[in-house]
Design an enzyme around this catalytic site. Structure first.
Site, PDB file in Angstrom:
ATOM      1  N   CYS A 133       0.811  -1.223   0.000  1.00 14.03           N
ATOM      2  CA  CYS A 133       0.000   0.000   0.000  1.00 14.03           C
ATOM      3  C   CYS A 133       0.844   1.273   0.000  1.00 14.03           C
ATOM      4  O   CYS A 133       0.384   2.324  -0.415  1.00 14.03           O
ATOM      5  CB  CYS A 133      -0.950  -0.001   1.186  1.00 14.03           C
ATOM      6  SG  CYS A 133      -2.101  -1.379   1.081  1.00 14.03           S
TER       7      CYS A 133
ATOM      8  N   HIS B 140      -3.699   7.000   1.399  1.00 15.18           N
ATOM      9  CA  HIS B 140      -3.949   5.714   0.746  1.00 15.18           C
ATOM     10  C   HIS B 140      -5.333   5.238   1.182  1.00 15.18           C
ATOM     11  O   HIS B 140      -5.679   5.325   2.364  1.00 15.18           O
ATOM     12  CB  HIS B 140      -2.875   4.696   1.136  1.00 15.18           C
ATOM     13  CG  HIS B 140      -3.321   3.291   0.922  1.00 15.18           C
ATOM     14  ND1 HIS B 140      -3.710   2.834  -0.315  1.00 15.18           N
ATOM     15  CD2 HIS B 140      -3.500   2.253   1.776  1.00 15.18           C
ATOM     16  CE1 HIS B 140      -4.104   1.577  -0.199  1.00 15.18           C
ATOM     17  NE2 HIS B 140      -3.985   1.198   1.064  1.00 15.18           N
TER      18      HIS B 140
ATOM     19  N   ASN C  22     -10.068  -0.584  -2.079  1.00 19.85           N
ATOM     20  CA  ASN C  22      -8.645  -0.371  -1.805  1.00 19.85           C
ATOM     21  C   ASN C  22      -7.856  -0.903  -3.011  1.00 19.85           C
ATOM     22  O   ASN C  22      -7.889  -2.103  -3.285  1.00 19.85           O
ATOM     23  CB  ASN C  22      -8.278  -1.130  -0.521  1.00 19.85           C
ATOM     24  CG  ASN C  22      -6.804  -1.034  -0.158  1.00 19.85           C
ATOM     25  OD1 ASN C  22      -5.965  -0.717  -0.988  1.00 19.85           O
ATOM     26  ND2 ASN C  22      -6.491  -1.338   1.092  1.00 19.85           N
TER      27      ASN C  22
END
Ligand code: COA
Length: 339
Positions: free
Chosen positions: A104, A266, A296
């Site tokens: 991530c 993020h 995500n």
């Protein structure tokens, strides 16, 4: 940015697993996500689509790119990386192509690598891509529901160039890791770990022949080829490290949260973003979230969100932009930019 056409709602996921729109929205904020075409699209092809737009907007040609940094956890091949596939697909010169595997935080890490080459004058046009085709490798049974409902596919790209203006560009980037929790959010197999790092078995190698240690039939039968996540443990650490690394970037540049025009966290979970916003005392218009639409997308989430706010005209020259990420590793990172 590039996202696949196929929109998958929370309701669609209930066909495969025991979940509900209510649970997913309440815990994550996600309403829908995109899934790449099964055969027609790959992590690289989505990255190329985003790259074409970034290169065009930078007013240059693919042949002008002199370095590629590609961040992903869903590479087309275990090796070689996606960077070389971009070089081939876009008919670029025989330039360097580097893949970054920082989950991530991948895009912020990739951007910081590119920034160093720009600062030293080594390269002038660096293509930085974050792209993920998660839908190919998730457990869509109820067993994998805590992970599979979260992730989506997509890509984002930027072209990084030197600026004449000393006060413009990436002011600083801040990278961190803590491998103590590496197994809390991880895809163990295929891999060469052979249960080395934990007493708890990550896979069953007892019956495997030497040639089957990397990926055995038994691993597949036991669903050990899918990602694992201890969601609450990730959540707990994320809400600690996100504000910390954002403040690190602000302090380094003598700025305060109120100076931020746009924070692009993020997109891990809307609840995490809301926690960060509250902790830093930011207004709604200072934080951009799009996890509701895309889920995500790991290394793609920051460039996707950056592209959206730029296209909406919400960031202008001179604005202070903060990018921040946290994820598997654990790794976490931030970058402060003067647009
Ligand atoms: C994954 C996450 C949404 C789970 O939410 P949570 O409130 O922590 O939920 P838990 O994992 O404790 O599970 C609570 C219950 O919901 C169930 N559950 C998990 N996923 C579910 C789903 N998709 N649908 C319905 N129920 C689900 C669990 O089985 C559990 O049931 P039980 O109480 O009967 O055992 C949350 O932990 C999270 O977002 N963590 C951070 C993850 C993240 O950011 N990952 C990316 C890294 S950047």
């Amino acid at each position: 940015m590039y996202v696949p056409k196929n929109v998958v709602s929370n309701q669609d996921l209930t066909k495969y697993m025991d979940t509900s729109d209510e649970w997913i929205q309440e815990r994550t904020g996600i309403i829908e996500r995109r899934y790449a075409d099964r055969k027609g699209e790959t992590t690289t092809t989505m990255g190329v689509e985003a790259a074409k737009i970034a290169i065009e907007r930078a007013g240059i040609q693919p042949k002008d790119i002199d370095f590629i940094v590609f961040a992903t956890i869903c590479p087309d091949y275990y090796f070689p990386g996606c960077g070389v596939l971009v070089q081939r697909a876009m008919k670029m010169k025989e330039i360097g192509a580097l893949d970054v595997r920082n989950q991530c935080s991948g895009f912020v890490y990739a951007l910081s690598v590119a920034d160093q080459y720009i600062r030293t004058g080594t390269y002038k046009n660096i293509l930085v891509i974050g792209s993920e085709k998660h839908s190919f490798g998730l457990d869509f049974s109820t067993r994998g529901r805590n992970i599979s409902v979260i992730f989506g596919d997509g890509a984002g790209a930027v072209v990084l160039q030197p600026s004449e203006n000393e006060n413009q560009g990436i002011l600083s980037s801040h990278l961190h890791s803590d491998g103590e929790s590496a197994e809390i959010l991880a895809m163990y197999n295929p891999g060469t770990h052979a249960n080395h790092w934990m007493e708890q078995k990550l896979a069953d190698f007892d019956e495997a022949e030497i040639g089957e240690m990397f990926m055995s039939h038994q691993m597949i039968d036991n669903a050990q080829n899918f990602p694992f996540m201890d969601g609450p443990a990730v959540f707990k650490k994320a809400v600690e490290k996100f504000p910390e690394v954002i403040m690190e970037a602000l302090n380094k540049n003598n700025c305060k949260p109120s100076d931020i025009k746009m924070l692009i966290p993020h997109q891990a979970n809307l609840r995490i973003s809301q926690f960060i916003q509250k902790k830093l005392g930011l207004r709604d218009d200072q934080v951009h979230n799009n996890i509701q639409k895309f889920g995500n997308t790991t290394a793609a989430s920051i460039p996707l969100a950056l592209c959206e706010v730029w296209e909406e005209g919400r960031i202008k020259d001179g604005d202070l932009i903060c990018l921040a990420a946290f994820g598997s590793g654990f790794t976490w990172a931030s970058a402060l930019l003067r647009w």
